[in-house]
Scaffold this active site. Structure first.
Site, PDB file in Angstrom:
ATOM      1  N   GLU A   1       0.868  -1.167   0.000  1.00  0.00           N
ATOM      2  CA  GLU A   1       0.000   0.000   0.000  1.00  0.00           C
ATOM      3  C   GLU A   1       0.907   1.220   0.000  1.00  0.00           C
ATOM      4  O   GLU A   1       1.692   1.404   0.933  1.00  0.00           O
ATOM      5  CB  GLU A   1      -0.873  -0.036   1.254  1.00  0.00           C
ATOM      6  CG  GLU A   1      -2.285   0.419   1.019  1.00  0.00           C
ATOM      7  CD  GLU A   1      -3.087   0.461   2.305  1.00  0.00           C
ATOM      8  OE1 GLU A   1      -3.231   1.558   2.847  1.00  0.00           O
ATOM      9  OE2 GLU A   1      -3.533  -0.600   2.776  1.00  0.00           O
TER      10      GLU A   1
ATOM     11  N   ASP B   1      -5.842   9.969   9.095  1.00  0.00           N
ATOM     12  CA  ASP B   1      -4.565   9.515   9.633  1.00  0.00           C
ATOM     13  C   ASP B   1      -4.207  10.105  10.979  1.00  0.00           C
ATOM     14  O   ASP B   1      -4.482  11.263  11.265  1.00  0.00           O
ATOM     15  CB  ASP B   1      -3.446   9.820   8.631  1.00  0.00           C
ATOM     16  CG  ASP B   1      -3.475   8.863   7.464  1.00  0.00           C
ATOM     17  OD1 ASP B   1      -3.405   7.657   7.727  1.00  0.00           O
ATOM     18  OD2 ASP B   1      -3.610   9.310   6.312  1.00  0.00           O
TER      19      ASP B   1
ATOM     20  N   TYR C   1     -11.386  -3.972   3.067  1.00  0.00           N
ATOM     21  CA  TYR C   1     -10.541  -3.407   4.117  1.00  0.00           C
ATOM     22  C   TYR C   1     -11.422  -3.150   5.341  1.00  0.00           C
ATOM     23  O   TYR C   1     -12.315  -2.317   5.310  1.00  0.00           O
ATOM     24  CB  TYR C   1      -9.925  -2.102   3.611  1.00  0.00           C
ATOM     25  CG  TYR C   1      -8.835  -1.491   4.475  1.00  0.00           C
ATOM     26  CD1 TYR C   1      -8.985  -1.306   5.848  1.00  0.00           C
ATOM     27  CD2 TYR C   1      -7.646  -1.069   3.889  1.00  0.00           C
ATOM     28  CE1 TYR C   1      -7.978  -0.741   6.614  1.00  0.00           C
ATOM     29  CE2 TYR C   1      -6.626  -0.490   4.640  1.00  0.00           C
ATOM     30  CZ  TYR C   1      -6.808  -0.335   6.010  1.00  0.00           C
ATOM     31  OH  TYR C   1      -5.816   0.238   6.755  1.00  0.00           O
TER      32      TYR C   1
END
Lengths: 273, 412
Positions: free
Chosen positions: A46, A57, A172
């Site tokens: 990734e 994030d 995911y």
């Protein structure tokens, strides 16, 4: 068979999917890190595109983005870097992890042209939920790029079904609420969540967010097919910024990171592939 | 004027939460549940008479609504054009329009069973408003604020602490409003189960632009009625400043279907020919920021550029998506006002009317003064005076000291 299909069809234990930020600390270092991760047994890579405002994030990856942006890394440069990696023996499927705005500014046509030229296998856009991604999903399908979808423990039953039925590559699963970053504990409902995902999803399931130890991976096995590790690796890179930047000291730093990964995260039995 | 965007096919869709092609929900999946829950909760609340009654009661008994409309006789005569009227949001409790929205969202949070509140703030007005209603409702409150803003808005930081809120300095990025919003959204993603995010402007993912607009439309609804009572007719034009654009949206919404010309003043900083401005509609390009598609100030690679304005409340790199739509469709007109023009307007209002506006509001007033000049004395122009200027006294003092030092230099 495409690399992505080959990747998801491979019979093996838990798939290891590392995340690194393109250009952190330099382009050359990123390419060497990718090569090291391939030889350490990664199943796919990734590759994060640095962004000024990374909503999904935590601190570790935010800082990596800032470092890479200072070096002038862009989406276009990162795509072309994958092409260079390919010519140097990178065989893994590469998934581009980018926030939506850089992609929007590049434009769909140019992105898919560059993705084809540089052999990109997947695309993950963390701020593009299902509702906003229909068109991109169709374009990805047309250009043989897998658009990776995310689901979270807060995703409702009904949403989960819809997302799982249109997902590509692998699904995911976010292990915890919040942003990326190392965590000691998973969301309490993570295992029942993963089992719920399993019943509605025909694709392999990979778990990400907060994974940094073999114990965690062992806990997840049986509930998932793979695990994604970002912040834990990115912080190992951050601790060695200067040595990874200098080509002379880089090999030793890479070897150190590899050893740490093997000790902390990977099954000792993983053979060099 | 407004640059036509190159609209790529990526991401275009016809969904709710859209204003033309603008708006949407560009957020991580972890937040989608909370946004869907919020949308449902808001829709139900707005159809509930008792909720609306309570919202209006608090605004009346606690905040001091309705705020008056003031006719600026001396200012209008000096300009020699249209009659200028001010909607006095500066007279609200805590000194700005921000309280209208904070009351509404806190009441909604309580109704939805949330235990805690978080907010972001730039200049501190929204932070103070949220901390105030948190105290009123007895809910714990965290306010995210850029590190740079924490330093330059020390007084508001102290006020929030007095109110019992925890102020969290954000050092990521440039340490200003956009970074505080990122951090608030990140924190929210981790704590969605018991925490309400009180968004301060008509920005962010759907349903926030709609929620903030609907809690702020009381400004325009009141003013429309008041203008008719005072002058016997609608104003010919209405004007407000835009950062994210909540006070402007609050004013404009009441007049959208009327033959009233709408003007928005965005922060021109040191001039739109320099890099130091926050003129999103004049100089921005289509992009995605904080969960919404809108115009924003960015580099060619899609990285967001930190904006500049003398007013900490206007230096936001994006703009509410509904404003982007009003601009593109031509229903409202947006122009950049420089720091110098805003300070001149602030001084004029003090000298001629005895009112100290916030620097944000002074941008709206400056644009209104330009437009009034070209109008007739029998016409009227309504300006939203969104906040009072006490918080900006030091900034203005420093600005005037600097510009005096530069006299004969590059002064425009």
């Amino acid at each position: 068979m495409s690399r992505m299909t080959e990747f998801v069809n491979k019979e093996r234990g838990m798939m290891f999917i590392p995340f690194i930020t393109a250009g952190d600390p330099t382009e050359d270092a990123t390419m060497e890190l990718a090569k090291m991760l391939q030889s350490a047994g990664a199943s796919a890579l990734e590759l994060g595109i640095p962004y000024s405002d990374p909503l999904a994030d935590g601190t570790v990856i935010q800082k990596a983005s800032q470092r890479a942006l200072k070096k002038g890394m862009t989406l276009l440069q990162a795509l072309r870097m994958v092409g260079k990696m390919r010519s140097r023996g990178m065989k893994l499927p590469v998934i581009i992890f980018t926030y939506f705005n850089p992609l929007l500014q590049m434009g769909q046509e140019k992105f898919f042209r560059e993705a084809a030229e540089n052999e990109i296998d997947g695309l993950l856009v963390p701020d593009l939920p299902f509702e906003e991604s229909r068109e991109l999903e169709q374009a990805c399908h047309l250009h043989n790029v897998s658009l990776i979808s995310l689901v979270a423990p807060t995703t409702s039953e009904q949403r989960l079904k819809v997302i799982a039925s249109s997902a590509q590559g692998f699904l995911y699963c976010v292990s915890s609420l919040g942003v990326t970053g190392v965590r000691k504990k998973f969301h309490p409902a993570v295992f029942s969540f993963l089992d719920r995902v399993r019943t509605v999803c025909r694709l392999p399931i990979a778990v990400g967010f907060g994974i940094s130890s073999r114990d965690q991976v062992d806990e997840l096995s049986g509930h998932a097919d793979g695990f994604i590790v970002g912040s834990a690796i990115v912080s190992m890179i951050a601790d060695r910024t200067a040595r990874l930047t200098d080509p002379e000291t880089r090999p030793k730093a890479l070897a150190e990171i590899r050893r740490m990964l093997e000790d902390k995260l990977l099954d000792q039995k993983v053979e060099n592939s | 004027m407004i640059k036509q965007p190159q609209i790529d096919k990526i991401g275009k869709s016809d969904r709710k939460g859209r204003y033309g092609e603008f708006g949407g929900q560009y957020v991580p999946e972890t937040l989608m549940h909370a946004l869907l829950e919020l949308e449902k909760g808001f829709t139900e609340a707005m159809q509930d008479e008792s909720f609306l009654k309570e919202y209006h009661r608090i605004l009346q008994d606690y905040s001091g609504r309705p705020t008056p409309v003031t006719h600026c006789g001396r200012l209008s005569r000096e300009i020699g054009g249209a009659q200028i009227y001010l909607k006095r949001e500066d007279l609200n409790h805590t000194g700005a329009h921000k309280i209208n929205n904070a009351v509404g969202q806190a009441l909604l949070a309580k109704r939805m069973g949330k235990k805690k509140m978080i907010a972001e703030t730039g200049a501190g007005q929204h932070g103070v408003a949220t901390a105030t209603v948190a105290a009123y409702f007895g809910m714990p409150c965290k306010v995210f604020m850029g590190k740079v803003d924490v330093e330059r808005q020390a007084l508001n930081v102290f006020r929030m602490k007095l109110l019992g809120a925890e102020v969290i300095p954000v050092s990521g990025g440039n340490g200003t409003l956009k970074d505080a919003i990122n951090e608030a959204l990140r924190y929210w993603a981790a704590n969605v189960e018991d925490t309400a995010y009180v968004d301060g402007s008509v920005v962010g993912p759907h349903p926030y632009p709609m929620i903030v607009r609907d809690f702020q439309r009381i400004i325009g609804d009141e003013a429309r009625k008041q203008m008719i009572e005072m002058t016997g007719k609608l104003p010919e034009a209405a004007c407000a400043c835009v950062g994210g654009g909540s006070n402007a949206m609050g004013l404009f919404t009441a007049f959208l279907k009327d033959p009233v010309v709408l003007y928005g003043a965005e922060a021109g900083g040191k001039g739109t020919d320099t890099a130091l401005h926050a003129a999103t509609l004049t100089k921005g390009r289509l992009g995605v920021i904080h969960g919404a598609m809108t115009y924003l100030i960015q580099d060619p690679n899609g990285q967001i550029i930190a904006p500049y304005s003398i007013s900490a409340g206007l230096d936001y790199p994006g703009i509410g998506p509904e404003h982007a739509h009003l601009a593109k469709s031509g229903r409202a007109h947006y122009e950049a006002i420089t720091d110098a023009e805003a300070v001149d307007a602030l001084m004029a209002l003090n000298r001629l009317e005895g009112i100290l506006p916030a620097l944000e509001s002074a941008h709206g007033l400056a644009l209104a003064m330009k437009k009034a000049k070209k109008m007739r004395p029998d016409q009227s122009l309504l300006v939203n005076l969104s906040g009072r200027g006490d918080k900006d006294v030091r900034t203005v003092m420093n600005y005037l000291a600097d510009s005096k030092g530069n006299e004969g230099g590059s002064e425009q």
